[in-house]
Design a protein around this motif. Structure first.
Motif, mmCIF file in Angstrom:
data_model
loop_
_atom_site.group_PDB
_atom_site.id
_atom_site.type_symbol
_atom_site.label_atom_id
_atom_site.label_comp_id
_atom_site.label_asym_id
_atom_site.label_seq_id
_atom_site.Cartn_x
_atom_site.Cartn_y
_atom_site.Cartn_z
ATOM 1 N N THR B 2 -11.742 12.334 16.540
ATOM 2 C CA THR B 2 -11.483 12.547 15.119
ATOM 3 C C THR B 2 -10.351 11.648 14.686
ATOM 4 O O THR B 2 -9.393 11.428 15.423
ATOM 5 N N ILE B 3 -10.464 11.130 13.520
ATOM 6 C CA ILE B 3 -9.383 10.315 12.953
ATOM 7 C C ILE B 3 -9.013 10.935 11.619
ATOM 8 O O ILE B 3 -9.845 11.039 10.718
ATOM 9 N N ASP B 4 -7.821 11.439 11.560
ATOM 10 C CA ASP B 4 -7.418 11.935 10.239
ATOM 11 C C ASP B 4 -6.257 11.091 9.729
ATOM 12 O O ASP B 4 -5.314 10.772 10.435
ATOM 13 N N THR B 5 -6.405 10.687 8.536
ATOM 14 C CA THR B 5 -5.452 9.756 7.948
ATOM 15 C C THR B 5 -4.618 10.478 6.901
ATOM 16 O O THR B 5 -5.159 11.145 6.023
ATOM 17 N N GLN B 6 -3.361 10.366 7.066
ATOM 18 C CA GLN B 6 -2.489 10.972 6.065
ATOM 19 C C GLN B 6 -1.685 9.870 5.394
ATOM 20 O O GLN B 6 -1.097 9.036 6.059
ATOM 21 N N GLN B 7 -1.704 9.900 4.114
ATOM 22 C CA GLN B 7 -0.956 8.879 3.398
ATOM 23 C C GLN B 7 0.416 9.431 3.031
ATOM 24 O O GLN B 7 0.549 10.574 2.600
ATOM 25 N N GLN B 8 1.366 8.665 3.282
ATOM 26 C CA GLN B 8 2.718 9.054 2.899
ATOM 27 C C GLN B 8 3.246 8.008 1.925
ATOM 28 O O GLN B 8 3.414 6.856 2.284
ATOM 29 N N LYS B 9 3.454 8.489 0.733
ATOM 30 C CA LYS B 9 3.968 7.573 -0.285
ATOM 31 C C LYS B 9 5.408 7.175 0.053
ATOM 32 O O LYS B 9 6.238 8.011 0.358
ATOM 33 N N THR B 10 5.624 5.971 0.060
ATOM 34 C CA THR B 10 6.998 5.529 0.254
ATOM 35 C C THR B 10 7.380 4.625 -0.916
ATOM 36 O O THR B 10 6.514 4.029 -1.549
ATOM 37 N N GLU B 20 5.576 -12.073 1.125
ATOM 38 C CA GLU B 20 4.544 -11.018 1.126
ATOM 39 C C GLU B 20 3.897 -10.860 2.485
ATOM 40 O O GLU B 20 3.516 -9.771 2.890
ATOM 41 N N ASP B 21 3.729 -11.963 3.187
ATOM 42 C CA ASP B 21 3.009 -11.905 4.463
ATOM 43 C C ASP B 21 3.875 -11.411 5.613
ATOM 44 O O ASP B 21 3.373 -11.238 6.721
ATOM 45 N N ASP B 22 5.152 -11.209 5.323
ATOM 46 C CA ASP B 22 6.036 -10.857 6.434
ATOM 47 C C ASP B 22 5.636 -9.552 7.101
ATOM 48 O O ASP B 22 5.171 -8.618 6.461
ATOM 49 N N ASP B 23 5.819 -9.521 8.396
ATOM 50 C CA ASP B 23 5.475 -8.345 9.169
ATOM 51 C C ASP B 23 6.550 -7.288 8.982
ATOM 52 O O ASP B 23 7.732 -7.558 9.173
ATOM 53 N N LEU B 24 6.108 -6.110 8.569
ATOM 54 C CA LEU B 24 7.066 -5.043 8.365
ATOM 55 C C LEU B 24 6.988 -4.006 9.478
ATOM 56 O O LEU B 24 7.488 -2.902 9.330
ATOM 57 N N ASP B 25 6.318 -4.381 10.548
ATOM 58 C CA ASP B 25 6.071 -3.399 11.602
ATOM 59 C C ASP B 25 7.354 -2.798 12.169
ATOM 60 O O ASP B 25 7.354 -1.660 12.636
ATOM 61 N N PHE B 26 8.429 -3.559 12.121
ATOM 62 C CA PHE B 26 9.656 -3.048 12.744
ATOM 63 C C PHE B 26 10.195 -1.848 11.991
ATOM 64 O O PHE B 26 11.015 -1.105 12.481
ATOM 65 N N LEU B 27 9.699 -1.632 10.762
ATOM 66 C CA LEU B 27 10.155 -0.495 9.975
ATOM 67 C C LEU B 27 9.431 0.792 10.352
ATOM 68 O O LEU B 27 9.811 1.854 9.900
ATOM 69 N N LEU B 28 8.362 0.661 11.153
ATOM 70 C CA LEU B 28 7.528 1.829 11.444
ATOM 71 C C LEU B 28 8.010 2.538 12.708
ATOM 72 O O LEU B 28 8.560 1.902 13.602
ATOM 73 N N PRO B 29 7.762 3.861 12.766
ATOM 74 C CA PRO B 29 8.095 4.587 14.007
ATOM 75 C C PRO B 29 7.203 4.084 15.148
ATOM 76 O O PRO B 29 6.098 3.611 14.890
ATOM 77 N N PRO B 30 7.657 4.167 16.363
ATOM 78 C CA PRO B 30 6.831 3.675 17.479
ATOM 79 C C PRO B 30 5.593 4.542 17.708
ATOM 80 O O PRO B 30 5.528 5.685 17.263
ATOM 81 N N LYS B 31 4.626 3.940 18.402
ATOM 82 C CA LYS B 31 3.370 4.641 18.710
ATOM 83 C C LYS B 31 3.622 5.756 19.717
ATOM 84 O O LYS B 31 4.372 5.581 20.675
ATOM 85 N N GLN B 32 3.008 6.911 19.469
ATOM 86 C CA GLN B 32 3.188 8.057 20.367
ATOM 87 C C GLN B 32 1.873 8.381 21.051
ATOM 88 O O GLN B 32 0.833 8.406 20.400
ATOM 89 N N GLU B 46 -0.221 6.739 15.489
ATOM 90 C CA GLU B 46 0.180 5.374 15.156
ATOM 91 C C GLU B 46 0.571 5.308 13.681
ATOM 92 O O GLU B 46 0.088 6.099 12.860
ATOM 93 N N TYR B 47 1.423 4.362 13.360
ATOM 94 C CA TYR B 47 1.780 4.146 11.951
ATOM 95 C C TYR B 47 1.468 2.708 11.606
ATOM 96 O O TYR B 47 1.673 1.815 12.421
ATOM 97 N N LYS B 48 0.971 2.497 10.400
ATOM 98 C CA LYS B 48 0.821 1.112 9.947
ATOM 99 C C LYS B 48 0.797 1.063 8.427
ATOM 100 O O LYS B 48 0.713 2.104 7.761
ATOM 101 N N LYS B 57 -0.127 7.152 8.474
ATOM 102 C CA LYS B 57 -0.046 7.719 9.811
ATOM 103 C C LYS B 57 -1.475 7.952 10.312
ATOM 104 O O LYS B 57 -2.266 8.601 9.626
ATOM 105 N N ILE B 58 -1.790 7.417 11.447
ATOM 106 C CA ILE B 58 -3.138 7.590 11.998
ATOM 107 C C ILE B 58 -3.037 8.398 13.276
ATOM 108 O O ILE B 58 -2.352 8.013 14.224
ATOM 109 N N THR B 59 -3.705 9.548 13.274
ATOM 110 C CA THR B 59 -3.734 10.388 14.471
ATOM 111 C C THR B 59 -5.128 10.285 15.085
ATOM 112 O O THR B 59 -6.114 10.606 14.433
#
Lengths: 328, 294
Positions: B2-10, B20-32, B46-48, B57-59
Motif C-alpha cells: 500500500t502506498i499512502d501519500t500525505q501532503q504537508q503544506k509547507t 529552480e532546479d536546485d536540489d532541496l533534498d537536504f531539507l528533507l528528513p532522512p528515509k526511515q 520517505e520524503y520528497k 511523505k510517502i509511506t
C-alpha cells in the motif's frame, strides 16, 4: 501454468531424468548430446559431447556427480556432471538401451538390444569410486529368454536384491541380482498385450508402473509382481511417471510418429494424461507437444514435471496451486 | 503493498539566490525503514518534493517473503556456481533456447460422462429456447445444427419424392427453402407441383448424381472448394464440389464431395487420387454411399 520450453535438442527426445535434489534435469535425445538443465528456470547448464549415436537413456548418481548414458553407438558412458568430461566408456556389440544406477551407485544395470547375431541382454557393471580404477568387465550377464525381442528397460529392485526388466516380449521379469536366476515372470493373462515401452519406479521402490503400446499403463508390486492397477489410455503409452507427492500417475504417448502426417492433427492426442493412482480415473490432460511424448519425469518434490516429445522440445511445467487441490 | 501519500503544506521557499532546479533534498528528513516484523511487514517512510514544491511523505508498506531459493539445499546452491560446459559454455545470449510459453496451458479436466450424454441428448427444441440459437435441422439427412437443407452434402443422395411428401411443413423454422406444402402460397417449381411428372426428369438426374458422387475425406483444414475443383477437374467435367464447413468454428470438417458428369471420370479420379498426398495429409477418395436412414 505457463510451461518453460527448452529447445536444446535437434531430434526427438528419448529420456528425462531429475537428480535427487530436484535442481537438475538431464535430457537425452536422438541427437548425440545429452544435456543438463536447471530444473527451476530451464536454463541450459551443459552438454555432454562424445556419443556418436542416439542416446536412449541416462541415470544420475545420488550425489549428482556422475551421469551414465546408454547410446545406440553401442556404448554406455560415465560422465563427470561438474565438468561434462567423459570418464569411462563401456563398449558393447549392440546398442545400449537402458541404464540404471543401483542404490549406493556401486553398480549399474545396462541393457543391450538384439543386433546382428547378438541377443538382447542385461549387463551388471561395477562402478568404481575412482574413475581411474574403472573396468569394463560385467559382474553379471543375463541373457533374455527371448533374445530376438528387445529389452526396453531394466531397473534395480528394492535393496539391489533384484532386477526388474520389461520389453518387446510384453513379459515383466524379476531376476536375482546376485545369482542371475529368473525369479518371477508376469502373468500373461493380466500383463501387457504389446511392447512395454517404459518402466518407472516409485520413490520407495515398493511398486512400479509400466507403459505399453497396448494403450494401457499398469501398476505392479515390485516384490511379488502382482498387478495392482490398470490405467487405460486411448493411445499407445511411451512414457510413464508417478508423482512422489500426490497419488497421481502421468502417462505420455500419442499415435505412432510415422502415422502423424497421414492423419488430422486433432487425432494425435499428444497430451500428458494425469490419472488418479488409486481410482484409476483420468484427472486431466496437459497439451502442448506437436508430436508423441517420449519422455516424462516428475521433479522429486512433486511440484513440477517435464515432458519430452518427438518434436524435440522439453516442456517444463510448474504446477499451479489448484493442481494440489484437485478432487475427483 | 500500500502506498499512502500525505501532503504537508509547507511555506514556499522564497530564497531568491537559489535556482529552480536546485536540489532541496537536504531539507528533507532522512528515509526511515521499519521492520520487517514477525508478520513480514516492512514499512519505509520517505520524503520528497512534488512538482509544486510541496513536501510529500510517502509511506510504503510491503510484505517480505522468503524467496523460493530457500528450498534449494546447500549442494544445489553449490552446483549453481559450477561453470557451464559443452555447448552451453559458449552459448550466445540471443540463442533463446529456453522460453516461457506464451500460451497458458491448463490441466484440462475430462468431461464427466453424465454431462456428455446430456449434451448429445439436447435436441433442436431446447436449442431454440436458448438465446441466439437457431433451430437448424437438415430435412434431407436429419442432421441437427450442422447445415441447412439447401447445403446438405447428401441432398442429391436422398430419395427424392418422400422428402417433400410425408414430412409436415415446419413453418417456424427459418430454413432457406421451405417445404412446399399444400395451401402454402410460396412458389413451387412446376416439376415439383402436385400432378407433375416427377419421374420424367428430376429423379433421373438424382440417380445419375448419386452414382457419380465421390467422397473425399482427410482433407486439411484450409482446403476450400476451389482447391478441390482444381484438384478434380483434370479428370473430367465436375458438376459440383462441396466441402463441409463447421458452422460454429468456420473451419473445414475435413471431408467433401465432388460430383462428376460421367462415371468413368469419377472412377479415374478415385483410382488416381485415393492415397494421394495433399497438403501433408493423405487423401481418401471413394464412392459416396448414401447414409443409412436413421
Amino acid at each position: 501454468m505457463r510451461p518453460i520450453l527448452m529447445k536444446g535438442h535437434e531430434r526427438p527426445l528419448t529420456f528425462l531424468r531429475y537428480n535427487r535434489d530436484g535442481d537438475m534435469l538431464f535430457s537425452c535425445a536422438k541427437d548425440h548430446t545429452p544435456t543438463l538443465w536447471y530444473a527451476d528456470n530451464g536454463e541450459r547448464h551443459g552438454t555432454f559431447r562424445g556419443h556418436n549415436g542416439a542416446v536412449w537413456c541416462c541415470d544420475v548418481s545420488r550425489d549428482s556427480l556422475r551421469l551414465i548414458t546408454g547410446s545406440a553407438d553401442q556404448t554406455a558412458k560415465l560422465w563427470d556432471v561438474k565438468t561434462g568430461q567423459q570418464l569411462f566408456s563401456f563398449k558393447f556389440g549392440s546398442p545400449a538401451r537402458s541404464v540404471d544406477f543401483a542404490l549406493g551407485d556401486k553398480l549399474a544395470v545396462i541393457t543391450t538390444d538384439p543386433f546382428m547375431e547378438r541377443t538382447s541382454a542385461i549387463h551388471v557393471k561395477r562402478i568404481a569410486e575412482d574413475p581411474e580404477d574403472q573396468v569394463s568387465d560385467s559382474v553379471l550377464v543375463l541373457p533374455s529368454p527371448d533374445g530376438k525381442k528387445r529389452i526396453n528397460r531394466a531397473v534395480w529392485g528394492p535393496l539391489n536384491q533384484t532386477i526388474v526388466s520389461g520389453g518387446e516380449d510384453t513379459v515383466l521379469r524379476i531376476w536375482d541380482a546376485e545369482t542371475g536366476k529368473l525369479l518371477k515372470e508376469s502373468d500373461a493373462e493380466v500383463g501387457h498385450k504389446n511392447t512395454i515401452t517404459s518402466l518407472s519406479k516409485a520413490a520407495d521402490d515398493s511398486h512400479f508402473i509400466t507403459g505399453s503400446l497396448d494403450k494401457t499403463a499398469k501398476l505392479w508390486d515390485m516384490r511379488t509382481l502382482t498387478l495392482l492397477k490398470t490405467y487405460v489410455s486411448g493411445v499407445p503409452v511411451n512414457a510413464v511417471s508417478m508423482s512422489p507427492l500426490l497419488d497421481h500417475v502421468v502417462l505420455g504417448g500419442g499415435q505412432d510418429a510415422s502415422a502423424v502426417t497421414t492423419t488430422d492433427h486433432r487425432a494425435g492426442k499428444f497430451e500428458a494424461k494425469f490419472y488418479d493412482k488409486i481410482l484409476q480415473e483420468e484427472i486431466g490432460g496437459v497439451k502442448g507437444h506437436f508430436g508423441p511424448i517420449n519422455a516424462l519425469a516428475f521433479n522429486p518434490d512433486g511440484k513440477s514435471f517435464s515432458s519430452g516429445g518427438e518434436d524435440g522440445y522439453v516442456r517444463l511445467h510448474h504446477f499451479d496451486s489448484d493442481y494440489f487441490n484437485i478432487r475427483i | 503493498m500500500t502506498i499512502d501519500t500525505q501532503q504537508q503544506k509547507t511555506s514556499k521557499f522564497r530564497w531568491g539566490e537559489m535556482d529552480e532546479d536546485d536540489d532541496l533534498d537536504f531539507l528533507l528528513p532522512p528515509k526511515q525503514v521499519i521492520g520487517p516484523d514477525e508478520n513480514g511487514l516492512k514499512t519505509v517512510v520517505e520524503y520528497k518534493f512534488n512538482d509544486e514544491g510541496n513536501r510529500v511523505k510517502i509511506t510504503t508498506k510491503s510484505r517480505v517473503r522468503k524467496l523460493a531459493s530457500a528450498r534449494l539445499n546447500k549442494r544445489a546452491i553449490e552446483r549453481r556456481s559450477w561453470p557451464k560446459f559443452g555447448e552451453a559454455a559458449n552459448e550466445d545470449a540471443g540463442s533463446h533456447l529456453t522460453m516461457v510459453s506464451t500460451e497458458e496451458i491448463v490441466l484440462e479436466r475430462p468431461k464427466a460422462l453424465g454431462a456428455k450424454a446430456e449434451d448429445t441428448k439436447e435436441d433442436g427444441l431446447s436449442q431454440l429456447t436458448k438465446p441466439g440459437a437457431v433451430l437448424m435441422v437438415c430435412r434431407t439427412c436429419r442432421k441437427k445444427g450442422d447445415h441447412w437443407t439447401s447445403k446438405c452434402p447428401y441432398k442429391d443422395l436422398a430419395a427424392p419424392a418422400d422428402v417433400f411428401e410425408d414430412k409436415p411443413p415446419t413453418g417456424e423454422t427459418s430454413t432457406a427453402s421451405v417445404a412446399p406444402g399444400p395451401g402454402k402460397s410460396s412458389y413451387v417449381p412446376p416439376s415439383m407441383r402436385h400432378g407433375a411428372d416427377k419421374n420424367a426428369m428430376g429423379s433421373d438426374m438424382r440417380r445419375r448424381n448419386d452414382e457419380n458422387s465421390v467422397r473425399v475425406t482427410n482433407l486439411s483444414e484450409d482446403t476450400r472448394e476451389p482447391d478441390l475443383m482444381e484438384l478434380f477437374h483434370p479428370f473430367g467435367a465436375v458438376t459440383r464440389v462441396y466441402v463441409a464447413i463447421d458452422q460454429k468454428t468456420g473451419v473445414s470438417r475435413g471431408f467433401g464431395f465432388v460430383n462428376f458428369v460421367s462415371r468413368e471420370d469419377a472412377q479415374r479420379a478415385i483410382n488416381k487420387l485415393n492415397g494421394y498426398g495433399y497438403d501433408n495429409l493423405i487423401l481418401r477418395v471413394e464412392w459416396a454411399t448414401p447414409r443409412p436412414t436413421q
